[in-house]
Design an enzyme around this catalytic site. Structure first.
Site, PDB file in Angstrom:
ATOM      1  N   CYS A  94     -22.402  -4.336  -2.296  1.00  0.00           N
ATOM      2  CA  CYS A  94     -21.556  -5.038  -1.192  1.00  0.00           C
ATOM      3  C   CYS A  94     -21.467  -4.092  -0.047  1.00  0.00           C
ATOM      4  O   CYS A  94     -20.870  -3.023  -0.066  1.00  0.00           O
ATOM      5  CB  CYS A  94     -20.150  -5.387  -1.654  1.00  0.00           C
ATOM      6  SG  CYS A  94     -18.851  -5.973  -0.377  1.00  0.00           S
ATOM      7  N   CYS A 102     -17.631  -4.033   1.930  1.00  0.00           N
ATOM      8  CA  CYS A 102     -16.512  -3.461   1.397  1.00  0.00           C
ATOM      9  C   CYS A 102     -16.923  -2.848  -0.145  1.00  0.00           C
ATOM     10  O   CYS A 102     -17.968  -2.243  -0.225  1.00  0.00           O
ATOM     11  CB  CYS A 102     -15.222  -4.258   1.159  1.00  0.00           C
ATOM     12  SG  CYS A 102     -15.231  -6.025   0.468  1.00  0.00           S
ATOM     13  N   SER A 103     -16.463  -3.421  -1.017  1.00  0.00           N
ATOM     14  CA  SER A 103     -16.741  -2.912  -2.556  1.00  0.00           C
ATOM     15  C   SER A 103     -16.647  -4.323  -3.418  1.00  0.00           C
ATOM     16  O   SER A 103     -16.576  -4.292  -4.669  1.00  0.00           O
ATOM     17  CB  SER A 103     -15.913  -2.102  -3.113  1.00  0.00           C
ATOM     18  OG  SER A 103     -15.995  -0.929  -2.319  1.00  0.00           O
ATOM     19  N   CYS A 104     -17.058  -5.381  -3.226  1.00  0.00           N
ATOM     20  CA  CYS A 104     -16.814  -6.621  -3.863  1.00  0.00           C
ATOM     21  C   CYS A 104     -17.909  -6.257  -5.213  1.00  0.00           C
ATOM     22  O   CYS A 104     -19.085  -5.609  -5.250  1.00  0.00           O
ATOM     23  CB  CYS A 104     -17.541  -7.901  -3.440  1.00  0.00           C
ATOM     24  SG  CYS A 104     -16.689  -8.389  -1.865  1.00  0.00           S
TER      25      CYS A 104
END
Lengths: 205, 223
Positions: free
Chosen positions: A111, A114-116
Site C-alpha cells: 500500500c 498508507c499501510s492497507c
C-alpha cells in the site's frame, strides 16, 4: 472543505510528551465520557494478540490447496469464503481479494499511500510493511527489493504483478502449493504457510 | 494532496527494519494496543470516518511523518480529530497528559461500551448501503488517469497520474474518499486498473511487469 491543518499544528505541543502518557490520557477522558471501557481496550489488545493473526490466512490457504470448490469461491469473493470457515472475521468491514500465484505469475501486495493490509486474515502488519522503504520500492523495483531484503528470487520467466491496495479492498496472495506436499493433511499444510508468502515477499516453492 | 505519504516510486530510503511484530506479539509496546482501541472508538462514536483519519495523517509535516513511529502518527491524528469533533477539550487533554506523565492519574473503571458494541458501530460506518451506480467503463477498456493534483485528500497516487492502463475489474460502488474526507457524502464506481510497469516507470527503470490499483471513476478518462 474541512481543513484540519490548524488543529494539527496546535496539537504539536503534545508531540514532545511521552506517547504512552498521551494514549492513557486520551483513554481516560473517553472512558469518563462513556465512549470507551477498560474491558474494550483489553479485548482489542487480546483480539490482536490471540484471535486474529496469520494463522487465519494459513488456514484459508491450506483449505484452498486441498479443496478446489473452496478455492474457486475464495478467488471469487475472498471475505465471503473466509467467513464460511470457522474463524473470527468481520466480513462487514472489509472486502478481501485473493490473487493466485501460478507457474507464470507471482503477486506482491503493498500500500503505497498508507499501510492497507488484510488484517482480518493476517492480523496487524509487520513493521517493514509500513515503512517508506517498502512502500516506495515495491511498485517500481519489486524484484530487486525481494532479492535484497527477503532473499527471494523471482525467476525471469515469471511475470511479477504488484497490487497497490489503496482502498478498502485488501489483497492476500494465494501461494503455490510446494512440490512434495501431496501426503500432508490440511492441518499439516497450515504449518508451512508463512505470513510473508501470503504477502508475496516469499515463495514456498 | 501531494504529501510525504505518497511514496510510490520514491528513491533513497534505507533498508527495511527487522521483521516485527511477529505472530506472537502484534504490538511492540502496550500503549500501541491502546491507540488501536482509541481509533476504533473514534470511528464507532462517529467522531470521524476513515477518510478523515487518513487525511489527517497525510497533513503531518514530512519530518514528523518520517521520524515518528506508526502508532505515534496514529495517536496524533486521533487527538486532532477528537479535538476537532469537540469530543474532548484541548486544555483538558493537555492537563491529563501531564498528570499521567507525573503518575498522578489513573484510568477509571467506569463501565462503557464493549468491544462488540464498538465493532457494531464501526460496521455501521462502513455499511454504506450504496445504490449501485452504472459503471462507465468495462473490463478491457483502455483508460487514462487524469493528471490532477488536488490540495485535499485523494487516493489517486502521483505515480500513475497521466498514465494509460486497462480496466481489469469493476469493484462496485464505493464512497469517494476525496469527498468523504471533507464531509461530503458521495459514491462512485470503483475499478481495478492494470498498468504495464514499463508505461509507468520506463522500461529501463523497472523490474516489475504490471501494477494493479483501485481507482474511482472520476480519476479516469477515455484516452
Amino acid at each position: 472543505m474541512t481543513d484540519t491543518s490548524d488543529s494539527t499544528t496546535e496539537t504539536n505541543d503534545l508531540h514532545d510528551h511521552d506517547p504512552e502518557a498521551r494514549a492513557r490520557a486520551l483513554q481516560s477522558l473517553l472512558t469518563e465520557k462513556g465512549l470507551l471501557s477498560t474491558d474494550a481496550v483489553d479485548d482489542v489488545i487480546s483480539t490482536y494478540e490471540e484471535a486474529v493473526g496469520p494463522l487465519i490466512g494459513a488456514k484459508v490457504v491450506a483449505r484452498a490447496w486441498t479443496g478446489p470448490d473452496f478455492k474457486e469461491r475464495l478467488l471469487e469473493n475472498g471475505i465471503e469464503a473466509v467467513a464460511h470457515l470457522d474463524v473470527a472475521v468481520s466480513d462487514e468491514v472489509m472486502e478481501l481479494r485473493v490473487v493466485e500465484n501460478t507457474p507464470k505469475t507471482h503477486n506482491l501486495v503493498v500500500c503505497t499511500l498508507c499501510s492497507c493490509y488484510p488484517w482480518a486474515v493476517l492480523g496487524l502488519p509487520p513493521t517493514w510493511y509500513k515503512t517508506p522503504a517498502y512502500r516506495s520500492r515495491a511498485v517500481d523495483e519489486p524484484r530487486a527489493l525481494l532479492r535484497e531484503e527477503f532473499d527471494t528470487e523471482i525467476p525471469g520467466d515469471v511475470e511479477l504483478e504488484v497490487w497497490d491496495s489503496n482502498s478498502e479492498i485488501r489483497y492476500m496472495v494465494l501461494p503455490q502449493r510446494p512440490p512434495g506436499t501431496d501426503q500432508l493433511s490440511e492441518t499439516e499444510l497450515r504449518d508451512i504457510v508463512t505470513r510473508n508468502a501470503m504477502l508475496g515477499v516469499e515463495r514456498l516453492v | 494532496m501531494d504529501g510525504i505519504h505518497d511514496l510510490g516510486g520514491m528513491d533513497g530510503f534505507d533498508d527495511l527494519p527487522p521483521d516485527e511484530p511477529d505472530d506472537a506479539s502484534p504490538f511492540h509496546q502496550d500503549w500501541e494496543g491502546r491507540v488501536y482501541a482509541l481509533f476504533v472508538t473514534g470511528i464507532a462514536s462517529g467522531a470521524f470516518n476513515l477518510d478523515e483519519f487518513r487525511y489527517t495523517l497525510e497533513q503531518h509535516n514530512p519530518e514528523f511523518y518520517l521520524e515518528r513511529s506508526y502508532y505515534e502518527r496514529w495517536l496524533t491524528g486521533i487527538e486532532s480529530l477528537l479535538l476537532d469533533a469537540g469530543v474532548i477539550d484541548r486544555g483538558e487533554l493537555a492537563d491529563r497528559v501531564t498528570a499521567f506523565e507525573c503518575g498522578e492519574a489513573e484510568i477509571s473503571d467506569k463501565p462503557g461500551p464493549s468491544l462488540d458494541e464498538l465493532t457494531e458501530g464501526v460496521a455501521k460506518v462502513y455499511q454504506s448501503g450504496r445504490v449501485r451506480e452504472t459503471p462507465v467503463f468495462e473490463p478491457g477498456d483502455e483508460v487514462e488517469v487524469r493528471n490532477d493534483h488536488p490540495k485535499g485528500h485523494t487516493r489517486c497516487p502521483r505515480y500513475i497520474r497521466g498514465i494509460r492502463g486497462t480496466i481489469h475489474a469493476h469493484r462496485g460502488t464505493h464512497v469517494l474518499p476525496d469527498a468523504s474526507a471533507h464531509g461530503e457524502d458521495r459514491a462512485e464506481p470503483l475499478y481495478n486498473v492494470k498498468f504495464d510497469a514499463a508505461n509507468v516507470w520506463g522500461a529501463n527503470h523497472t523490474d516489475a511487469d504490471a501494477v494493479h490499483i483501485e481507482l474511482w471513476e472520476s480519476y479516469l478518462s477515455k484516452p
